[in-house]
Design an enzyme around this catalytic site. Structure first.
Site, PDB file in Angstrom:
ATOM      1  N   ASP A 188      41.031  45.141  36.533  1.00  0.00           N
ATOM      2  CA  ASP A 188      40.473  46.462  36.846  1.00  0.00           C
ATOM      3  C   ASP A 188      40.162  46.635  38.332  1.00  0.00           C
ATOM      4  OD1 ASP A 188      40.462  46.988  34.040  1.00  0.00           O
ATOM      5  OD2 ASP A 188      38.603  45.847  33.900  1.00  0.00           O
ATOM      6  N   LYS A 220      44.797  48.101  40.598  1.00  0.00           N
ATOM      7  CA  LYS A 220      46.194  47.713  40.890  1.00  0.00           C
ATOM      8  C   LYS A 220      47.152  48.893  40.753  1.00  0.00           C
ATOM      9  CE  LYS A 220      45.996  44.404  37.833  1.00  0.00           C
ATOM     10  NZ  LYS A 220      44.553  44.242  37.624  1.00  0.00           N
ATOM     11  N   ALA A 247      46.421  45.762  29.378  1.00  0.00           N
ATOM     12  CA  ALA A 247      46.238  46.319  30.710  1.00  0.00           C
ATOM     13  C   ALA A 247      46.074  47.828  30.624  1.00  0.00           C
ATOM     14  CB  ALA A 247      47.459  45.993  31.566  1.00  0.00           C
ATOM     15  N   GLY A 248      45.547  48.406  31.659  1.00  0.00           N
ATOM     16  CA  GLY A 248      45.442  49.866  31.746  1.00  0.00           C
ATOM     17  C   GLY A 248      45.488  50.252  33.198  1.00  0.00           C
ATOM     18  N   HIS A 249      46.600  50.790  33.630  1.00  0.00           N
ATOM     19  CA  HIS A 249      46.747  51.148  35.041  1.00  0.00           C
ATOM     20  C   HIS A 249      46.628  52.658  35.204  1.00  0.00           C
ATOM     21  CE1 HIS A 249      49.022  47.143  35.863  1.00  0.00           C
ATOM     22  NE2 HIS A 249      47.731  47.002  35.713  1.00  0.00           N
ATOM     23  N   THR A 250      45.615  53.071  35.941  1.00  0.00           N
ATOM     24  CA  THR A 250      45.368  54.496  36.134  1.00  0.00           C
ATOM     25  C   THR A 250      45.954  54.929  37.474  1.00  0.00           C
ATOM     26  OG1 THR A 250      43.298  54.165  34.967  1.00  0.00           O
ATOM     27  CG2 THR A 250      43.546  56.253  36.132  1.00  0.00           C
ATOM     28  N   THR A 265      40.659  42.692  23.940  1.00  0.00           N
ATOM     29  CA  THR A 265      40.934  44.126  23.851  1.00  0.00           C
ATOM     30  C   THR A 265      41.396  44.507  22.440  1.00  0.00           C
ATOM     31  OG1 THR A 265      43.210  43.760  24.568  1.00  0.00           O
ATOM     32  CG2 THR A 265      41.600  44.262  26.290  1.00  0.00           C
ATOM     33  N   ARG A 308      56.773  28.680  18.748  1.00  0.00           N
ATOM     34  CA  ARG A 308      58.212  28.866  18.540  1.00  0.00           C
ATOM     35  C   ARG A 308      58.547  29.583  17.232  1.00  0.00           C
ATOM     36  NH1 ARG A 308      58.675  22.797  20.326  1.00  0.00           N
ATOM     37  NH2 ARG A 308      56.702  22.972  19.212  1.00  0.00           N
ATOM     38  N   GLN A 320      45.875  42.363  34.473  1.00  0.00           N
ATOM     39  CA  GLN A 320      44.616  41.613  34.397  1.00  0.00           C
ATOM     40  C   GLN A 320      44.268  41.059  35.795  1.00  0.00           C
ATOM     41  OE1 GLN A 320      47.032  40.609  31.596  1.00  0.00           O
ATOM     42  NE2 GLN A 320      46.223  42.535  30.876  1.00  0.00           N
ATOM     43  N   ALA A 369      39.970  51.342  31.069  1.00  0.00           N
ATOM     44  CA  ALA A 369      41.056  52.302  30.842  1.00  0.00           C
ATOM     45  C   ALA A 369      41.730  52.052  29.493  1.00  0.00           C
ATOM     46  CB  ALA A 369      42.084  52.202  31.968  1.00  0.00           C
ATOM     47  N   ARG A 411      35.343  50.517  27.151  1.00  0.00           N
ATOM     48  CA  ARG A 411      34.086  49.768  27.221  1.00  0.00           C
ATOM     49  C   ARG A 411      33.494  49.852  28.630  1.00  0.00           C
ATOM     50  NH1 ARG A 411      35.833  43.845  25.278  1.00  0.00           N
ATOM     51  NH2 ARG A 411      37.684  44.405  26.475  1.00  0.00           N
ATOM     52  N   PRO A 412      32.146  49.926  28.757  1.00  0.00           N
ATOM     53  CA  PRO A 412      31.559  49.908  30.099  1.00  0.00           C
ATOM     54  C   PRO A 412      31.818  48.547  30.750  1.00  0.00           C
ATOM     55  CG  PRO A 412      29.837  49.980  28.405  1.00  0.00           C
ATOM     56  CD  PRO A 412      31.148  50.043  27.692  1.00  0.00           C
ATOM     57  N   LYS A 444      38.346  50.957  46.246  1.00  0.00           N
ATOM     58  CA  LYS A 444      37.069  51.568  45.843  1.00  0.00           C
ATOM     59  C   LYS A 444      35.933  51.352  46.847  1.00  0.00           C
ATOM     60  CE  LYS A 444      36.746  52.407  41.221  1.00  0.00           C
ATOM     61  NZ  LYS A 444      36.629  52.208  39.782  1.00  0.00           N
TER      62      LYS A 444
HETATM   63  P1  IMP Z   1      42.873  39.884  25.571  1.00  0.00           P
HETATM   64  O1  IMP Z   1      43.759  39.873  26.764  1.00  0.00           O
HETATM   65  O2  IMP Z   1      42.890  41.189  24.817  1.00  0.00           O
HETATM   66  O3  IMP Z   1      43.099  38.714  24.673  1.00  0.00           O
HETATM   67  O4  IMP Z   1      41.342  39.755  26.092  1.00  0.00           O
HETATM   68  C1  IMP Z   1      40.856  38.565  26.697  1.00  0.00           C
HETATM   69  C2  IMP Z   1      39.886  38.881  27.828  1.00  0.00           C
HETATM   70  O5  IMP Z   1      40.585  39.491  28.903  1.00  0.00           O
HETATM   71  C3  IMP Z   1      38.780  39.872  27.446  1.00  0.00           C
HETATM   72  O6  IMP Z   1      37.603  39.507  28.164  1.00  0.00           O
HETATM   73  C4  IMP Z   1      39.288  41.197  27.957  1.00  0.00           C
HETATM   74  O7  IMP Z   1      38.246  42.109  28.231  1.00  0.00           O
HETATM   75  C5  IMP Z   1      39.998  40.755  29.224  1.00  0.00           C
HETATM   76  N1  IMP Z   1      41.084  41.655  29.626  1.00  0.00           N
HETATM   77  C6  IMP Z   1      42.319  41.745  29.091  1.00  0.00           C
HETATM   78  N2  IMP Z   1      43.055  42.663  29.729  1.00  0.00           N
HETATM   79  C7  IMP Z   1      42.284  43.152  30.709  1.00  0.00           C
HETATM   80  C8  IMP Z   1      42.507  44.119  31.749  1.00  0.00           C
HETATM   81  O8  IMP Z   1      43.586  44.691  31.909  1.00  0.00           O
HETATM   82  N3  IMP Z   1      41.448  44.340  32.578  1.00  0.00           N
HETATM   83  C9  IMP Z   1      40.266  43.684  32.462  1.00  0.00           C
HETATM   84  N4  IMP Z   1      40.024  42.775  31.519  1.00  0.00           N
HETATM   85  C10 IMP Z   1      41.019  42.506  30.652  1.00  0.00           C
END
Ligand code: IMP
Length: 425
Positions: free
Chosen positions: A13, A16, A39-42, A130, A144, A225, A300, A304-305, A332
């Site tokens: 976050d 990127k 991931a969430g890219h805004t 997530t 595998r 991430q 994104a 979640r906060p 930022k």
């Molecule tokens: P997972 O990738 O869904 O298995 O989550 C594992 C950990 O990585 C958790 O703490 C998520 O909140 C964090 N996480 C996964 N993807 C992101 C991202 O894109 N941004 C920030 N935290 C992430």
């Protein structure tokens, strides 16, 4: 010409999406190499916001070819939903511009169900995933027994693999997690119904990149991430299930390491983290709340906060080393406006020692005490500033001090959400 890897240098976050979008303007091929729709890219262009979870952010630039590499885990539904949304907004998301590696592993409904079952069965030691099935999909890859995008051309193989995977997982679902078993034929039918739309996107990604490189084209590798969520180097076990560091751009897309010439680390001007895990500079006071509110720090992907805190340069020193950072994009910076004092963590106190680098044992990062340096804050609106020299002196000092501590040049400073709100040094 430089081929650039863009990675998050903190816990994700970092902003990127915006920097990828900016650098995509000069790139011919954009490749995602790890992670999935966790991931969430805004990206904000002329006030219009687009959030992408899976498709490379470069898709918003008409000329770039966007590729999803073998290191990604792909949820077929999410991919097609994003394609539909882009098309609705007038973006060309056809197979002329977008490709998926034959070797990309697919996230199936049982991966998501397993993610949810595991998290709800954990009490105090939740990872805070997530919930997108990322970990279970990578587990199947390592075991595998995973399904890959290329398998979609072979319905018998798809059916056999799903049956095989569910023969084990259904025992866990029903006996350990007290959930319903999943029907293999139904899962396979549903996946195969998407195959006609997905198959045209399959590409030999390594060949596409290699040909582009030989033609003198510029390639951008888009990380997801952040460094400290890396499965090996992050705050294990509170990490994601892929290697998020820059060297994995090579493995995750099928190119040699020598092709990665530039590594840009994205650093938010303060620190945030979603989910569980150590966070030495986390703030539980009004400053933390201020950062969360002013920086719109809500995930994104999950909404979640985000937990907020001061900038941690010990973490960044590790990021510089693990990724081989050649430059930093600081994002930022405008969010810090209005704070009287800015603190930077320069070292940790740990078991009567002063550490310049994160301690290595599991859980040890949760036991450090951050040591801070204080700098004066600023009140000026910097969002319309476009040159470094026009920034107020104390803002420049904050940026230069980070450079000194981390030892990496800060090449870009972002002062607002829009593409234009960027200072290139
Ligand atoms: P997972 O990738 O869904 O298995 O989550 C594992 C950990 O990585 C958790 O703490 C998520 O909140 C964090 N996480 C996964 N993807 C992101 C991202 O894109 N941004 C920030 N935290 C992430």
């Amino acid at each position: 010409m430089a081929n650039t890897v863009i990675i998050g240098a903190q816990w994700g976050d970092e902003g990127k999406g915006k920097i990828v979008d900016l650098l995509s303007q000069h790139s011919d091929v954009i490749v995602r190499f790890q992670g999935g729709n966790n991931a969430g890219h805004t990206i904000s262009v002329a006030g219009h916001k687009t959030i992408l979870h899976l498709i490379p952010s470069g898709i918003l630039h008409p000329k770039a070819l966007c590729l999803i590499g073998n290191g990604v885990v792909l949820d077929p539904h999410v991919f097609l939903e994003e394609v539909d949304e882009l098309v609705k907004n007038g973006v060309d998301a056809s197979s002329q511009r977008l490709g998926i590696s034959y070797k990309t592993h697919l996230i199936l409904p049982y991966h998501k169900a397993m993610d949810a079952a595991r998290e709800s069965a954990r009490s105090k030691d939740k990872i805070g995933t997530t919930g997108r099935g990322i970990g279970p999909c990578y587990e199947d890859k390592a075991a595998r027994i995973g399904l890959r995008a290329g398998d979609l051309a072979n319905p018998d193989l798809v059916r056999a693999k799903i049956e095989r995977a569910l023969s084990e997982k259904n025992i866990l679902f029903t006996r350990l997690y007290q959930r319903e078993a999943m029907d293999a034929a139904k899962v396979a039918d549903e996946l195969l119904s998407l195959a006609p739309r997905l198959l045209p996107y399959l590409k030999n990604v390594e060949e596409e990149i290699s040909c582009a490189e030989q033609a003198g084209k510029q390639i951008l590798f888009e990380g997801a991430q952040g460094t400290h969520l890396d499965i090996d180097h992050g705050t294990y076990p509170f990490v994601t299930s892929s290697n998020t560091v820059a060297p994995n751009a090579a493995t995750g897309s099928g190119v040699g390491a020598g092709l990665l010439t530039k590594v840009t680390g994205i650093v938010k001007a303060y620190t945030t983290r979603v989910g569980e895990g150590a966070f030495p500079t986390e703030l539980f006071d009004s400053v933390g709340e201020y950062l969360q509110k002013n920086g719109h720090e809500y995930g994104a992907t999950t909404g979640r906060p985000r937990r907020c805190g001061w900038l941690d340069c010990v973490i960044l020193r590790a990021s510089a080393r693990l990724n081989g950072l050649t430059e930093i994009a600081l994002t930022k910076l405008d969010v810090l406006r209005g704070l009287e004092t800015l603190k930077i963590c320069t070292s940790y106190g740990y078991q009567d020692q002063k550490l310049d680098y994160p301690p290595q044992g599991e859980g040890s990062l949760a036991q450090v005490t951050p040591c801070y340096e204080e700098l004066p804050g600023f009140d000026e609106d910097i969002s319309s500033v476009r040159s470094f020299s026009a920034l107020p002196a104390c803002v420049r000092r904050y940026v230069e001090r980070i450079e000194e501590i981390v030892g990496v040049h800060i090449a870009y400073v972002s002062v607002g959400a829009d593409r234009e709100a960027t200072i290139v040094r």
